[in-house]
Design a protein around this motif. Structure first.
Motif, PDB file in Angstrom:
ATOM      1  N   MET A  23      28.143  77.029  73.306  1.00 38.29           N
ATOM      2  CA  MET A  23      29.681  76.794  72.148  1.00 38.29           C
ATOM      3  C   MET A  23      30.123  75.916  71.810  1.00 38.29           C
ATOM      4  SD  MET A  23      31.402  78.065  76.102  1.00 38.29           S
ATOM      5  CE  MET A  23      30.872  76.633  77.231  1.00 38.29           C
ATOM      6  N   PRO A  24      31.053  76.486  70.771  1.00 38.51           N
ATOM      7  CA  PRO A  24      31.677  75.448  69.513  1.00 38.51           C
ATOM      8  C   PRO A  24      32.764  74.942  70.492  1.00 38.51           C
ATOM      9  CG  PRO A  24      32.434  77.837  68.766  1.00 38.51           C
ATOM     10  CD  PRO A  24      31.536  77.874  70.080  1.00 38.51           C
ATOM     11  N   ALA A  25      32.662  73.696  68.945  1.00 43.18           N
ATOM     12  CA  ALA A  25      33.908  73.110  69.898  1.00 43.18           C
ATOM     13  C   ALA A  25      34.950  72.354  68.790  1.00 43.18           C
ATOM     14  CB  ALA A  25      33.629  71.688  70.300  1.00 43.18           C
ATOM     15  N   ASN A  29      38.445  66.978  67.606  1.00 44.15           N
ATOM     16  CA  ASN A  29      37.774  66.836  68.959  1.00 44.15           C
ATOM     17  C   ASN A  29      36.855  66.415  68.798  1.00 44.15           C
ATOM     18  OD1 ASN A  29      40.627  67.873  70.076  1.00 44.15           O
ATOM     19  ND2 ASN A  29      39.968  69.169  70.792  1.00 44.15           N
ATOM     20  N   HIS A  30      35.736  67.048  68.571  1.00 47.36           N
ATOM     21  CA  HIS A  30      34.490  66.487  68.405  1.00 47.36           C
ATOM     22  C   HIS A  30      34.377  65.004  68.246  1.00 47.36           C
ATOM     23  CE1 HIS A  30      29.902  66.721  67.789  1.00 47.36           C
ATOM     24  NE2 HIS A  30      30.131  68.197  68.332  1.00 47.36           N
ATOM     25  N   GLU A  31      35.211  64.785  66.745  1.00 50.08           N
ATOM     26  CA  GLU A  31      34.263  64.029  66.448  1.00 50.08           C
ATOM     27  C   GLU A  31      35.359  62.717  66.474  1.00 50.08           C
ATOM     28  OE1 GLU A  31      33.896  60.611  63.678  1.00 50.08           O
ATOM     29  OE2 GLU A  31      32.737  62.675  63.601  1.00 50.08           O
ATOM     30  N   ARG A  32      36.483  62.921  67.641  1.00 47.15           N
ATOM     31  CA  ARG A  32      37.230  61.534  67.873  1.00 47.15           C
ATOM     32  C   ARG A  32      36.148  61.237  68.968  1.00 47.15           C
ATOM     33  NH1 ARG A  32      43.427  64.073  68.288  1.00 47.15           N
ATOM     34  NH2 ARG A  32      43.679  64.027  66.305  1.00 47.15           N
ATOM     35  N   LEU A  96      25.751  65.974  70.458  1.00 40.52           N
ATOM     36  CA  LEU A  96      25.450  66.935  69.316  1.00 40.52           C
ATOM     37  C   LEU A  96      24.902  67.855  69.087  1.00 40.52           C
ATOM     38  CD1 LEU A  96      23.265  63.346  68.624  1.00 40.52           C
ATOM     39  CD2 LEU A  96      25.588  63.564  67.572  1.00 40.52           C
ATOM     40  N   ASN A  97      24.249  68.564  70.451  1.00 43.66           N
ATOM     41  CA  ASN A  97      23.849  69.704  70.050  1.00 43.66           C
ATOM     42  C   ASN A  97      25.035  70.480  70.359  1.00 43.66           C
ATOM     43  OD1 ASN A  97      20.583  68.656  70.486  1.00 43.66           O
ATOM     44  ND2 ASN A  97      21.015  68.511  72.072  1.00 43.66           N
ATOM     45  N   ILE A  98      26.004  70.542  70.403  1.00 43.49           N
ATOM     46  CA  ILE A  98      27.565  71.262  70.439  1.00 43.49           C
ATOM     47  C   ILE A  98      27.793  71.256  68.766  1.00 43.49           C
ATOM     48  CG2 ILE A  98      29.861  71.763  71.598  1.00 43.49           C
ATOM     49  CD1 ILE A  98      28.564  69.568  73.395  1.00 43.49           C
ATOM     50  N   PRO A  99      28.128  72.828  68.343  1.00 40.35           N
ATOM     51  CA  PRO A  99      28.460  72.812  67.201  1.00 40.35           C
ATOM     52  C   PRO A  99      30.099  72.415  67.144  1.00 40.35           C
ATOM     53  CG  PRO A  99      27.537  75.067  68.019  1.00 40.35           C
ATOM     54  CD  PRO A  99      27.894  74.002  68.931  1.00 40.35           C
ATOM     55  N   SER A 100      29.759  72.163  65.615  1.00 36.11           N
ATOM     56  CA  SER A 100      31.762  71.407  65.861  1.00 36.11           C
ATOM     57  C   SER A 100      32.045  72.041  64.703  1.00 36.11           C
ATOM     58  CB  SER A 100      31.426  69.782  64.822  1.00 36.11           C
ATOM     59  OG  SER A 100      32.516  69.240  64.269  1.00 36.11           O
ATOM     60  N   VAL A 101      32.945  73.062  65.082  1.00 35.96           N
ATOM     61  CA  VAL A 101      33.440  74.160  63.632  1.00 35.96           C
ATOM     62  C   VAL A 101      34.767  74.109  64.280  1.00 35.96           C
ATOM     63  CG1 VAL A 101      34.129  76.422  63.948  1.00 35.96           C
ATOM     64  CG2 VAL A 101      31.663  75.682  65.274  1.00 35.96           C
ATOM     65  N   MET A 150      33.624  82.609  82.498  1.00 38.57           N
ATOM     66  CA  MET A 150      33.496  82.854  82.157  1.00 38.57           C
ATOM     67  C   MET A 150      33.625  82.466  80.434  1.00 38.57           C
ATOM     68  SD  MET A 150      36.382  85.107  83.373  1.00 38.57           S
ATOM     69  CE  MET A 150      37.148  85.036  84.948  1.00 38.57           C
ATOM     70  N   TRP A 151      33.700  81.051  80.016  1.00 41.63           N
ATOM     71  CA  TRP A 151      33.559  81.227  78.887  1.00 41.63           C
ATOM     72  C   TRP A 151      32.380  81.233  77.740  1.00 41.63           C
ATOM     73  CZ3 TRP A 151      35.434  75.551  79.341  1.00 41.63           C
ATOM     74  CH2 TRP A 151      36.807  75.182  80.055  1.00 41.63           C
ATOM     75  N   PRO A 152      30.698  80.936  77.894  1.00 41.20           N
ATOM     76  CA  PRO A 152      29.890  81.391  77.393  1.00 41.20           C
ATOM     77  C   PRO A 152      29.906  82.959  77.015  1.00 41.20           C
ATOM     78  CG  PRO A 152      29.085  80.934  79.612  1.00 41.20           C
ATOM     79  CD  PRO A 152      30.904  80.478  79.919  1.00 41.20           C
ATOM     80  N   MET A 153      30.531  84.129  78.009  1.00 41.19           N
ATOM     81  CA  MET A 153      30.519  84.768  77.401  1.00 41.19           C
ATOM     82  C   MET A 153      31.448  85.890  76.887  1.00 41.19           C
ATOM     83  SD  MET A 153      32.014  88.425  80.272  1.00 41.19           S
ATOM     84  CE  MET A 153      30.983  86.977  82.130  1.00 41.19           C
ATOM     85  N   VAL A 154      32.534  84.727  76.918  1.00 40.15           N
ATOM     86  CA  VAL A 154      33.692  85.102  75.795  1.00 40.15           C
ATOM     87  C   VAL A 154      32.942  84.927  74.259  1.00 40.15           C
ATOM     88  CG1 VAL A 154      35.757  85.020  75.151  1.00 40.15           C
ATOM     89  CG2 VAL A 154      35.551  85.620  76.980  1.00 40.15           C
ATOM     90  N   ALA A 155      32.901  83.364  74.244  1.00 36.86           N
ATOM     91  CA  ALA A 155      31.777  83.066  73.086  1.00 36.86           C
ATOM     92  C   ALA A 155      30.613  84.189  72.434  1.00 36.86           C
ATOM     93  CB  ALA A 155      31.257  81.700  73.633  1.00 36.86           C
TER      94      ALA A 155
END
Length: 502
Positions: A23-25, A29-32, A96-101, A150-155
């Motif tokens: 799932m993307p973040a 927020n990812h950078e902070r 680091l493995n979570i996409p920053s979008v 439900m979040w990954p399903m919706v992603a």
């Protein structure tokens, strides 16, 4: 868009697929969070604060901490405990493995369901945390992550959430039937399996277990809560059923009640579902229903202020609408084309409007001709109103595509900053999916309830603004060609207004 044959159809298959979803973040927020992890003087509390600003990052850390803990170790109930278990180095590797979008690049359904979870967390914190101060961590994380299965399903399959909203919330179809068709399994059984697989906090697992297979206590509590005008009778019922009283007062129910309320308010503030959850919470807190509703509305506004994310619907906006408004309404699929216009008829109407010697004896005739031109150009609903400067009121001249009673529709010109600007001088405003969140709160509730559309065109005409035209395509977006045709038609109507004024 995925077809049903491309989706998993069993719980085990769903778990395998959803476990692999990255799932993307949100990029900021990812950078902070990374900055806090890289600073050697950051405390666990400071790092947790940065990470919890992104529910996706927080879920990833909680999942990892509970995945690596042994069976005899209780699930981490808070982010600080999770960080302590896996360590800062592993946390940084995980992030680091979570996409920053950028937010606009994340599918709207995923942003929407996360906003619902944030709404639930805000309600839980505002309603319950002060009363159960020692359990505020459990209340916060239990309510925020209850819907996380439900979040990954919706992603991965955003069309599923859109179809569920359309069919269950808007069209009122049976939820169980829709879920079996879309997923192949009951939704809450799948959520329970995912929560157990991720070893999420016990309150979350208990809530999904209750929703999937053991609703007896919930049904009994809702039945008693319905008698909110008779608190003494409610108390007698609870005194006569000690098992129910113990169940109702269990603090783990706060996560369930907050999420039930958040999902119901996502659809309507005045619906029976919203009232049902509000009554139950009022019974739990032992407060009058009006007082509880006031608190709930305040928390909704706080959440909208704290999470001003463009795109997703915020229930706080609905507080400005008529009380019984529904926020998800039946609409044709976005991919469906709007009905074609009658070009030959459109040309004839425009030629009439452009005559230098006006053929119209009064403003009603002009408004009718304008409406016919817009309908011939492919527009589906047209509302033409005339302002009364003395009374600051707009009355309807023509209402095409609406029920007959809409002919008596009126608006107060002072109630909306958008209306005030449109009535000051000739202006146009096009509302679409990109800016609807920005303008929705500025439109009169009566007008939003009438159109129920994220795609709207508004135009005031005349040197002293003698007409206001509002039109749409029954909620469908405007194509470029249809938008150009609408613009040309309004230019013709503007010329006709000028000629009529002379």
């Amino acid at each position: 868009m995925t077809t049903q044959s491309q989706r998993p159809r069993t719980i085990s298959a769903w778990i395998e697929v959803l476990d692999a979803v990255r799932m993307p973040a949100f990029a900021i927020n990812h950078e902070r969070a990374h900055q806090a992890l890289r600073q050697s003087n950051s405390s666990i509390r400071e790092i947790a604060d940065r990470i919890q600003a992104s529910p996706v990052l927080a879920l990833s850390v909680m999942r990892e901490a509970n995945r690596t803990s042994g069976e005899r170790v209780a699930p981490a109930e808070s982010l600080e405990i999770a960080l302590s278990r896996i360590g800062l180095k592993r946390t940084e590797e995980l992030l680091l493995n979570i996409p920053s979008v950028q937010p606009a690049d994340i599918p709207l359904p995923l942003r929407q369901i996360i906003v619902i979870s944030q709404q639930a967390s805000q309600q839980a914190n505002g309603l319950f945390a002060s009363r159960l101060a020692r359990l505020w961590q459990e209340i916060h994380w239990g309510s925020l992550l209850l819907l996380s299965p439900m979040w990954p399903m919706v992603a991965a399959y955003p069309d599923i959430f859109q179809a569920w909203e359309e069919r269950v919330l808007a069209n009122g179809e049976n939820a169980a039937t829709v879920e079996m068709e879309l997923l192949g399994v009951p939704l809450f059984r799948l959520c329970l399996a995912m929560a157990e697989h991720w070893n999420l906090p016990e309150w979350i697992i208990q809530s999904h277990r209750l929703l999937s297979s053991d609703r007896q206590m919930l049904v009994k509590a809702l039945h008693i809560a319905k008698e909110n005008e008779h608190p003494l009778e409610q108390q007698q019922h609870l005194d006569n059923d000690p098992e129910l009283r113990r169940w109702l007062t269990h603090p783990g129910n706060t996560a369930l009640m907050a999420n039930g309320l958040a999902f119901a308010a996502h659809h309507s503030w005045g619906s029976p579902h919203t009232l049902r959850w509000q009554r139950l919470i009022a019974l739990y807190l032992q407060v009058p229903l009006p007082e509880l509703q006031q608190r709930v509305h305040q928390q909704a506004v706080i959440n909208a202020r704290n999470h001003p994310l463009p795109g997703p619907w915020q229930p706080a906006v609905g507080l400005l609408w008529p009380w019984n408004s529904r926020f998800q309404l039946p609409r044709k699929a976005q991919a469906q084309k709007a009905p074609p216009g009658d070009i030959e008829s459109w040309r004839k109407h425009c030629a009439e409007l452009l005559q230098s010697q006006t053929p119209y004896a009064n403003r009603h005739q002009l408004a009718h001709a304008a409406s016919q031109a817009l309908l011939a150009g492919g527009l589906q609903r047209v509302l033409i109103m005339q302002p009364d400067a003395l009374e600051n009121r707009l009355t309807t001249l023509v209402a095409s595509g609406f029920p007959v009673e809409t002919s008596k529709f009126t608006l107060n010109g002072n109630q909306s900053p958008i209306l005030r600007k449109l009535l000051e001088k000739p202006l146009k405003l096009r509302i679409d999916a990109k800016n609807s969140a920005q303008y929705s709160a500025l439109l009169p509730g009566k007008l939003k309830a009438l159109f129920n559309s994220d795609h709207l065109f508004m135009r005031s005409l005349g040197s002293n603004v003698s007409l206001l035209i509002i039109t749409d395509q029954n909620g469908l977006p405007f194509s470029d060609a249809r938008l150009q045709l609408c613009e040309k038609t309004l230019q013709c109507i503007d010329r006709a207004v000028a000629n009529f004024s002379r």
